[in-house]
Design a protein around this motif. Sequence first.
Motif, PDB file in Angstrom:
ATOM      1  N   ASN A 155     -11.827  35.457  24.686  1.00 17.74           N
ATOM      2  CA  ASN A 155     -12.598  36.580  23.998  1.00 17.74           C
ATOM      3  C   ASN A 155     -11.462  37.681  22.925  1.00 17.74           C
ATOM      4  O   ASN A 155     -10.213  37.537  23.357  1.00 17.74           O
ATOM      5  CB  ASN A 155     -12.395  37.543  25.283  1.00 17.74           C
ATOM      6  CG  ASN A 155     -12.899  36.989  26.633  1.00 17.74           C
ATOM      7  OD1 ASN A 155     -14.059  36.569  26.138  1.00 17.74           O
ATOM      8  ND2 ASN A 155     -12.982  36.602  27.505  1.00 17.74           N
ATOM      9  N   LEU A 156     -12.388  38.097  22.334  1.00 15.74           N
ATOM     10  CA  LEU A 156     -11.370  39.068  21.544  1.00 15.74           C
ATOM     11  C   LEU A 156     -11.733  40.903  21.524  1.00 15.74           C
ATOM     12  O   LEU A 156     -13.013  40.446  20.698  1.00 15.74           O
ATOM     13  CB  LEU A 156     -11.105  38.612  20.125  1.00 15.74           C
ATOM     14  CG  LEU A 156     -10.637  36.831  19.434  1.00 15.74           C
ATOM     15  CD1 LEU A 156     -10.692  36.626  18.305  1.00 15.74           C
ATOM     16  CD2 LEU A 156      -9.716  37.442  19.842  1.00 15.74           C
TER      17      LEU A 156
ATOM     18  N   ARG B 102     -10.368  31.407  18.678  1.00 17.63           N
ATOM     19  CA  ARG B 102     -12.256  32.168  19.005  1.00 17.63           C
ATOM     20  C   ARG B 102     -12.289  29.645  18.326  1.00 17.63           C
ATOM     21  O   ARG B 102     -13.396  29.544  19.656  1.00 17.63           O
ATOM     22  CB  ARG B 102     -12.263  32.458  18.183  1.00 17.63           C
ATOM     23  CG  ARG B 102     -13.003  33.727  18.750  1.00 17.63           C
ATOM     24  CD  ARG B 102     -13.193  34.388  19.468  1.00 17.63           C
ATOM     25  NE  ARG B 102     -14.824  34.067  19.638  1.00 17.63           N
ATOM     26  CZ  ARG B 102     -15.439  34.485  20.254  1.00 17.63           C
ATOM     27  NH1 ARG B 102     -15.365  34.643  21.234  1.00 17.63           N
ATOM     28  NH2 ARG B 102     -16.652  34.465  20.240  1.00 17.63           N
ATOM     29  N   PHE B 103     -11.266  29.116  17.909  1.00 21.07           N
ATOM     30  CA  PHE B 103     -12.022  28.117  17.729  1.00 21.07           C
ATOM     31  C   PHE B 103     -11.674  27.210  18.852  1.00 21.07           C
ATOM     32  O   PHE B 103     -12.292  26.070  18.965  1.00 21.07           O
ATOM     33  CB  PHE B 103     -11.560  27.429  16.380  1.00 21.07           C
ATOM     34  CG  PHE B 103     -12.049  26.298  15.775  1.00 21.07           C
ATOM     35  CD1 PHE B 103     -13.457  25.848  14.453  1.00 21.07           C
ATOM     36  CD2 PHE B 103     -10.973  25.237  15.983  1.00 21.07           C
ATOM     37  CE1 PHE B 103     -13.377  24.650  14.582  1.00 21.07           C
ATOM     38  CE2 PHE B 103     -12.526  23.787  15.478  1.00 21.07           C
ATOM     39  CZ  PHE B 103     -13.006  23.762  14.918  1.00 21.07           C
ATOM     40  N   ILE B 104     -10.626  27.329  18.977  1.00 27.04           N
ATOM     41  CA  ILE B 104     -10.337  25.716  20.518  1.00 27.04           C
ATOM     42  C   ILE B 104     -10.045  26.694  21.696  1.00 27.04           C
ATOM     43  O   ILE B 104     -10.045  27.968  22.241  1.00 27.04           O
ATOM     44  CB  ILE B 104      -8.015  25.703  20.039  1.00 27.04           C
ATOM     45  CG1 ILE B 104      -8.212  25.546  18.744  1.00 27.04           C
ATOM     46  CG2 ILE B 104      -7.327  25.381  20.709  1.00 27.04           C
ATOM     47  CD1 ILE B 104      -8.729  24.449  18.130  1.00 27.04           C
ATOM     48  N   GLY B 105     -11.011  25.936  22.169  1.00 27.06           N
ATOM     49  CA  GLY B 105     -11.271  26.668  23.910  1.00 27.06           C
ATOM     50  C   GLY B 105     -12.488  26.523  24.006  1.00 27.06           C
ATOM     51  O   GLY B 105     -13.134  26.132  22.977  1.00 27.06           O
ATOM     52  N   THR B 106     -13.133  26.192  25.359  1.00 26.61           N
ATOM     53  CA  THR B 106     -14.850  26.013  25.673  1.00 26.61           C
ATOM     54  C   THR B 106     -14.588  26.456  27.351  1.00 26.61           C
ATOM     55  O   THR B 106     -14.095  26.245  28.378  1.00 26.61           O
ATOM     56  CB  THR B 106     -15.166  24.853  25.177  1.00 26.61           C
ATOM     57  OG1 THR B 106     -15.068  24.294  24.569  1.00 26.61           O
ATOM     58  CG2 THR B 106     -17.052  25.393  26.213  1.00 26.61           C
TER      59      THR B 106
ATOM     60  N   TYR C 136      -3.543  25.928  21.696  1.00 27.97           N
ATOM     61  CA  TYR C 136      -4.634  26.588  22.416  1.00 27.97           C
ATOM     62  C   TYR C 136      -3.698  28.024  23.155  1.00 27.97           C
ATOM     63  O   TYR C 136      -4.162  28.906  23.411  1.00 27.97           O
ATOM     64  CB  TYR C 136      -4.598  25.918  23.863  1.00 27.97           C
ATOM     65  CG  TYR C 136      -5.805  26.101  25.366  1.00 27.97           C
ATOM     66  CD1 TYR C 136      -7.336  26.300  24.539  1.00 27.97           C
ATOM     67  CD2 TYR C 136      -5.526  26.768  25.941  1.00 27.97           C
ATOM     68  CE1 TYR C 136      -7.398  26.556  26.060  1.00 27.97           C
ATOM     69  CE2 TYR C 136      -6.002  27.192  27.296  1.00 27.97           C
ATOM     70  CZ  TYR C 136      -7.753  27.408  26.490  1.00 27.97           C
ATOM     71  OH  TYR C 136      -7.972  27.761  28.192  1.00 27.97           O
ATOM     72  N   ALA C 137      -2.744  27.623  24.129  1.00 29.50           N
ATOM     73  CA  ALA C 137      -1.817  28.575  24.660  1.00 29.50           C
ATOM     74  C   ALA C 137      -1.407  29.431  23.635  1.00 29.50           C
ATOM     75  O   ALA C 137      -1.085  30.424  23.732  1.00 29.50           O
ATOM     76  CB  ALA C 137      -0.411  27.766  24.833  1.00 29.50           C
ATOM     77  N   ARG C 138      -0.968  28.618  22.172  1.00 29.13           N
ATOM     78  CA  ARG C 138      -0.085  30.513  21.593  1.00 29.13           C
ATOM     79  C   ARG C 138      -1.069  30.600  20.161  1.00 29.13           C
ATOM     80  O   ARG C 138      -0.468  29.340  18.766  1.00 29.13           O
ATOM     81  CB  ARG C 138       0.447  30.391  21.018  1.00 29.13           C
ATOM     82  CG  ARG C 138       1.632  31.514  21.683  1.00 29.13           C
ATOM     83  CD  ARG C 138       3.446  30.766  21.625  1.00 29.13           C
ATOM     84  NE  ARG C 138       3.784  32.046  20.472  1.00 29.13           N
ATOM     85  CZ  ARG C 138       4.006  33.157  20.225  1.00 29.13           C
ATOM     86  NH1 ARG C 138       3.889  34.184  21.326  1.00 29.13           N
ATOM     87  NH2 ARG C 138       4.530  33.745  19.724  1.00 29.13           N
ATOM     88  N   PRO C 139      -2.332  30.531  19.672  1.00 23.35           N
ATOM     89  CA  PRO C 139      -2.837  30.579  18.641  1.00 23.35           C
ATOM     90  C   PRO C 139      -2.275  31.242  17.674  1.00 23.35           C
ATOM     91  O   PRO C 139      -1.764  32.383  18.135  1.00 23.35           O
ATOM     92  CB  PRO C 139      -4.313  30.948  19.092  1.00 23.35           C
ATOM     93  CG  PRO C 139      -4.098  31.890  20.149  1.00 23.35           C
ATOM     94  CD  PRO C 139      -3.503  31.523  21.141  1.00 23.35           C
ATOM     95  N   ALA C 140      -2.275  30.989  16.502  1.00 21.78           N
ATOM     96  CA  ALA C 140      -1.189  31.829  15.639  1.00 21.78           C
ATOM     97  C   ALA C 140      -2.548  32.511  14.915  1.00 21.78           C
ATOM     98  O   ALA C 140      -2.480  33.609  14.082  1.00 21.78           O
ATOM     99  CB  ALA C 140      -0.803  31.180  14.281  1.00 21.78           C
ATOM    100  N   THR C 141      -3.995  32.454  14.673  1.00 22.51           N
ATOM    101  CA  THR C 141      -4.646  33.173  14.565  1.00 22.51           C
ATOM    102  C   THR C 141      -5.828  33.168  15.559  1.00 22.51           C
ATOM    103  O   THR C 141      -6.126  33.277  16.623  1.00 22.51           O
ATOM    104  CB  THR C 141      -5.221  33.062  13.109  1.00 22.51           C
ATOM    105  OG1 THR C 141      -5.820  31.856  13.068  1.00 22.51           O
ATOM    106  CG2 THR C 141      -4.257  33.250  11.959  1.00 22.51           C
TER     107      THR C 141
END
Length: 129
Positions: free
Chosen positions: A41-42, A33-37, A23-28
């Motif tokens: 934002n991208l 976008r997949f982790i978290g609700t 959640y804190a440091r997504p690799a991609t």
Amino acid sequence: MADQVVLLKSGRVEQDAPPAEMYARPATAFAARFIGTPPMNLLRLADSPARLVGVRPEDVRFADGGLPVRVTSVEYLGADSLVACAAGADTLTVRVAGRVELAEGKNACVAWAPDAQHLFDIETGRRIP
């Protein structure tokens, strides 16, 4: 939830990490976008054409100056509200505490702390250190 999560996309590992780290440091950008609700934002900002700028909705705030946006909807959830905004061709979600009185179509500006943003390569989707 598990101590370790392996996130797959089309049979390939996107990230293998503890949930809090993912959640804190997504690799991609996909993991972001997949982790978290609501999802991260991208944005494709004009000053970074080869990069996507990622920022979590709870890290975005309405502020004088900053990135100009137009409010497209407000969803009141009780404890907080989700404000959807148009930022050029992109959509941005702002999570604010409580109820907010913003009308659809209102122009505003948003900002976030520099350490709250994540950068991703627009071609590969991989995190830029």
